[in-house]
Write an enzyme that holds these catalytic residues in place. Structure first.
Site, PDB file in Angstrom:
ATOM      1  N   ALA A  45      -0.321  83.690  78.649  1.00 27.99           N
ATOM      2  CA  ALA A  45      -0.316  84.175  77.269  1.00 27.99           C
ATOM      3  C   ALA A  45      -1.616  85.132  77.358  1.00 27.99           C
ATOM      4  CB  ALA A  45       0.047  83.322  76.217  1.00 27.99           C
ATOM      5  N   ALA A  46      -2.536  85.200  78.192  1.00 26.09           N
ATOM      6  CA  ALA A  46      -3.777  85.497  78.412  1.00 26.09           C
ATOM      7  C   ALA A  46      -4.193  86.972  78.011  1.00 26.09           C
ATOM      8  CB  ALA A  46      -5.086  84.962  79.554  1.00 26.09           C
ATOM      9  N   GLY A  47      -2.854  87.650  78.941  1.00 26.57           N
ATOM     10  CA  GLY A  47      -2.978  89.376  79.330  1.00 26.57           C
ATOM     11  C   GLY A  47      -2.566  89.488  78.384  1.00 26.57           C
ATOM     12  N   ASP A  48      -1.483  88.709  77.344  1.00 29.41           N
ATOM     13  CA  ASP A  48      -0.957  89.117  75.844  1.00 29.41           C
ATOM     14  C   ASP A  48      -1.805  88.830  74.173  1.00 29.41           C
ATOM     15  OD1 ASP A  48       1.227  88.732  77.586  1.00 29.41           O
ATOM     16  OD2 ASP A  48       1.480  86.416  76.721  1.00 29.41           O
TER      17      ASP A  48
HETATM   18  O1  RIB Z   1       2.644  86.619  78.898  1.00 27.37           O
HETATM   19  C1  RIB Z   1       3.024  85.071  78.737  1.00 27.37           C
HETATM   20  C2  RIB Z   1       4.695  84.716  78.578  1.00 27.37           C
HETATM   21  O2  RIB Z   1       5.136  85.122  79.521  1.00 27.37           O
HETATM   22  C3  RIB Z   1       5.216  83.839  78.135  1.00 27.37           C
HETATM   23  O3  RIB Z   1       4.645  82.987  76.294  1.00 27.37           O
HETATM   24  C4  RIB Z   1       6.625  83.202  77.985  1.00 27.37           C
HETATM   25  O4  RIB Z   1       7.599  83.552  77.922  1.00 27.37           O
HETATM   26  C5  RIB Z   1       6.428  84.955  79.074  1.00 27.37           C
HETATM   27  O5  RIB Z   1       7.511  85.563  78.803  1.00 27.37           O
END
Ligand code: RIB
Length: 306
Positions: free
Chosen positions: A248-251
């Site tokens: 989730a770092a990219g998110d």
């Molecule tokens: O970017 C991380 C996410 O990728 C995770 O939370 C997982 O659910 C996938 O969607």
């Protein structure tokens, strides 16, 4: 409301392993951890924790995971009127392994995410047209991503697309994108330019720009980010931290960039803020549990910038 996210919600099932198994091999792992995830929901929660007004459009199944995922969004103040429960379908689930270096491998079973249609998006057109930024990723059908981007573009809403997971994308979509935020793998795939160092990353960014997006933010993990726009190419290094889990770092980076960009409209301040949020996220385990709050980011930046 200022940010709308159209995307996926997943329940993440994560284990830590010393080494990943080879084909036909069995290895033992840590206890399993359950946490909210999905690239869309992660971005929504990240932006809300940083102080933005956020709404989400997405789909979950009518199972206990779906109810938990919607509750998670609500707990962080994300509007969930646009999240539908699809009867008879499983919610999205991600199977994640974390290795000793904190790097992840993820397998996603999309479940209800795959049922999010262009019509579902159009049913919430007012959420998109009334927003200032639309955040998109690729864990929902491409036709749905296209419909959301078209709506946003038509209403002058800034479109930020995280092209993850990697897949080929048509110019028709890329031309609607204001900020494209690929990582190295995605940038290499979309540009046809293998990335081995900063020079080749810059070349990949240039090739990506020629495919349509107005700006490219090429995420290079611990090597920082390349900003490319027109003839301008800038490299901003990352904040050095001890990574325990990169999930989730990219998110978090994309959502943080959107929040800071909305607030100040200054590209370098927005990238610095996003770098800080991404750095904090890798120092903690899990997807949504790792996403920092505004105050933590301000303290982190104050400690590093003096
Ligand atoms: O970017 C991380 C996410 O990728 C995770 O939370 C997982 O659910 C996938 O969607």
């Amino acid at each position: 409301m200022s940010i709308v996210v159209v995307g996926s919600l997943n329940m993440d099932l994560t284990v830590s392993v010393r080494e990943r198994p080879r084909t036909g091999e069995t290895v033992l792992a840590s206890d399993v951890r359950y946490a909210g995830g999905g690239k869309g929901a992660n971005q929504a929660i990240a932006a809300a924790r940083l102080g933005a007004g956020v709404d989400m459009v997405g789909k979950v199944g009518d199972d206990p995971f779906g109810a938990t995922l919607i509750r998670n969004l609500g707990a962080d103040g994300v509007g969930t009127a646009g999240v539908k429960v699809e009867p008879g379908v499983s919610s999205g689930v991600a199977f994640i392994t974390i290795d000793a270096a904190g790097e992840n491998q993820i397998i996603v079973s999309p479940g209800a995410n795959a049922r999010l249609t262009p019509e579902d998006v159009r049913a919430h057109a007012e959420l998109i047209s009334g927003a200032r930024v639309l955040l998109l990723q690729l864990e929902i059908p491409l036709a749905t991503v296209q419909a959301a981007a078209e709506l946003a573009h038509k209403h002058g809403v800034t479109v930020i697309l995280d092209p993850a997971p990697a897949q080929p994308l048509p110019e028709e979509l890329l031309r609607l994108v204001d900020f494209l935020t690929p990582n190295e793998h995605e940038a290499a795939g979309l540009s046809g330019q293998p990335i081995t160092d900063l020079k080749s990353a810059r070349l990949a960014a240039a090739k990506l720009l020629s495919r349509g997006p107005r700006h490219v933010l090429l995420k290079l993990g611990e090597r920082g980010v390349i900003y490319a726009s027109g003839n301008r190419f800038e490299h901003l290094p990352a904040f050095p931290v001890q990574a325990v889990d990169t999930t989730a770092a990219g998110d978090a980076f994309g959502a943080a960039f959107a929040v800071a960009w909305l607030e100040e409209g200054d590209i370098y301040r927005a990238l610095t803020f996003a770098n800080a949020v991404g750095a904090l996220a890798v120092t903690r385990p899990g997807a949504q549990p790792s996403l920092p709050y505004r105050k933590e980011v301000e303290m982190f930046l104050a400690a590093r910038q003096g």
